[in-house]
Design a protein around this motif. Structure first.
Motif, mmCIF file in Angstrom:
data_model
loop_
_atom_site.group_PDB
_atom_site.id
_atom_site.type_symbol
_atom_site.label_atom_id
_atom_site.label_comp_id
_atom_site.label_asym_id
_atom_site.label_seq_id
_atom_site.Cartn_x
_atom_site.Cartn_y
_atom_site.Cartn_z
ATOM 1 N N LEU A 51 36.486 34.722 32.846
ATOM 2 C CA LEU A 51 36.572 34.320 31.446
ATOM 3 C C LEU A 51 35.543 33.252 31.084
ATOM 4 C CD1 LEU A 51 40.423 34.095 30.778
ATOM 5 C CD2 LEU A 51 38.810 35.740 29.834
ATOM 6 N N GLU B 257 32.518 34.872 29.709
ATOM 7 C CA GLU B 257 32.943 35.587 28.500
ATOM 8 C C GLU B 257 33.066 34.624 27.324
ATOM 9 O OE1 GLU B 257 34.551 38.423 25.796
ATOM 10 O OE2 GLU B 257 33.526 38.725 27.717
ATOM 11 N N ASP C 240 42.762 38.027 19.945
ATOM 12 C CA ASP C 240 41.604 37.776 20.804
ATOM 13 C C ASP C 240 42.040 37.480 22.231
ATOM 14 O OD1 ASP C 240 39.586 38.261 19.063
ATOM 15 O OD2 ASP C 240 39.141 36.167 18.605
ATOM 16 N N ILE D 27 40.856 39.771 25.304
ATOM 17 C CA ILE D 27 40.025 39.220 26.382
ATOM 18 C C ILE D 27 40.698 39.426 27.735
ATOM 19 C CG2 ILE D 27 39.139 37.070 27.353
ATOM 20 C CD1 ILE D 27 38.661 36.112 24.484
#
Length: 444
Positions: A165, A168, A124, A128
């Protein structure tokens, strides 16, 4: 058993000297034991890191060197052609500007939410970062350790430059939260929560140190991480100096008067209203801990200190980013003088407070309520709704009025120093024993 006076009168000069020395050491041992016994058996906040319970052997797959080699291999492989091995698992904790990623949940019959560190898988993390065109490199990750009962290796990464981020991860109900807020929000009676806080503190200290040590202090060349981020080394082949994580030792002391019925507490301008705490200061080069206690007390308040007794120590990674990890070393310090002369550049005020007033402050301050307020705040932040409320507003008396004074909560070593003294029996305290001459011990 012979009485002390008969034994002394029948002994030679050298024997009496050795006997008095033994009694002095015994007296100090009793004082140390009383101080230790009066402490809570629970670890201080940020101590008791569950990921550092042991250092595995080099060949162990959970050791820093083995885990780092496995990390490099996994990052080089294509997951479609080479699925990651099942053991060990890798989990990553992102940080942004010193704030760890966190989540919050309510389980069972709990009314107050509890926060958790926002661990994400290595895949992950790689995915990302890949969305913004940043490749995850092994040198970006810092080894934190593993748990003995789990098949997992834990890492930390600084993603401060990746501002996008935030939305996100927010979509997954994660949020970057100030470590100090998490500290207040932690239920200090919950050993698992205290362990998570210790992990977050250790990780923040390491990452802040990495940011401060990008260049060699000797030749100015760049430094490169070594040993999975546990140290750094100068990239200059003619230098290659090794750089290790720094620790900044601080003495923190509760100064007590000769009668052992008053304690010296101080205020700094940065404190929230009505909060009083212990004196503290950094240790200077070439100075012992006891010397630092005496010097800082005299410089800040004009009080001369005699006997200094150790209490406990606490990692403190919630200071400024320029001081990555303070180590608070706590003492009781017994005053030889009483007149206060406050250094206004260091302190806003310093006053003697009676044992009864300190006990009232401990009773009135609703630390549990402040913890619940902070836990709710973290929960709302993770849900995208942040409530602005001063935590100091929760330190009030039962009538709803503001408490006249309070001290830092159980997450701070100052609380344990002050509460230990406030709740002790003055007749059996360390201060009372210090007043007794060695000859008052009647039997061996």
């Amino acid at each position: 058993m012979l009485s002390l006076s008969r034994l002394l009168s029948s002994s030679s000069t050298s024997s009496r000297f050795l006997l008095c020395k033994t009694l002095t050491l015994t007296k100090r041992t009793i004082i140390s034991s009383l101080t230790t016994m009066s402490m809570s058996l629970n670890s201080h906040a940020f101590a008791g890191n569950p990921l550092r319970s042991k250092t595995p052997k080099t060949h162990d797959p959970f050791s820093p060197s083995s885990a780092f080699e496995s990390l490099k291999t996994r990052l080089l492989q294509n997951p479609e052609n080479h699925p990651p091995p099942e053991s060990p698992l890798f989990k990553v904790l992102p940080f942004r500007k010193g704030r760890p990623l966190a989540s919050s949940s309510v389980t069972g019959d709990d009314v107050v939410p509890s926060w958790h560190l926002g661990w994400i898988s290595l895949a992950d993390c790689e995915g990302i970062l890949g969305k913004c065109g940043r490749q995850l490199r092994e040198e970006s990750l810092v080894y934190l350790g593993s748990r003995a009962e789990e098949d997992v290796v834990y890492w930390a990464i600084d993603v401060s430059e990746e501002g996008w981020l935030v939305p996100e991860l927010g979509g997954r109900q994660f949020c970057f939260v100030e470590l100090r807020t998490l500290m207040v929000a932690t239920d200090w009676a919950d050993s698992l929560a205290m362990g998570e806080l210790a992990v977050a503190g250790h990780a923040r200290a390491l990452l802040e140190w990495h940011n401060l040590s990008r260049f060699c202090g000797r030749c100015g060349e760049k430094t490169v991480p070594k040993e999975a981020g546990r140290r750094k080394q100068c990239s200059n082949e003619l230098c290659k100096i090794r750089v290790y994580p720094r620790v900044d030792p601080v003495v923190i002391m509760l100064v007590i008067d000769r009668e052992n019925d008053r304690a010296l507490l101080s205020r700094q301008s940065r404190f929230v209203p009505r909060m009083w705490s212990c004196l503290a200061g950094f240790i200077e080069p070439g100075e012992s801990l006891e010397e630092a206690v005496r010097r800082e007390t005299y410089e800040e308040t004009g009080i001369e200190v005699g006997e200094v007794v150790y209490h406990s120590s606490q990692p403190w990674p919630v200071g400024p980013s320029s001081i990555p990890c303070q180590l608070m070393v706590g003492f009781f310090a017994y005053a030889k003088s009483l007149e206060i002369d406050v250094d206004k550049e260091e302190l806003e005020d310093a006053q003697w407070h009676s044992r009864e007033d300190v006990r009232k402050a401990l009773t009135f301050a609703e630390y549990k309520k402040a913890q619940r307020t902070a836990a709710t705040k973290v929960d709302q932040m993770c849900k995208g709704v942040e409530r602005g409320q001063s935590l100091s507003a929760d330190f009030n008396v039962e009538s709803g009025e503001l408490a006249p004074m309070f001290i830092p909560g159980p997450f701070a070593i100052a609380y344990h120093l002050i509460s230990t003294w406030a709740n002790e029996d003055p007749s059996t305290s360390a201060a009372a024993l210090l007043k007794q001459p060695s000859s008052s011990i009647s039997n061996l």
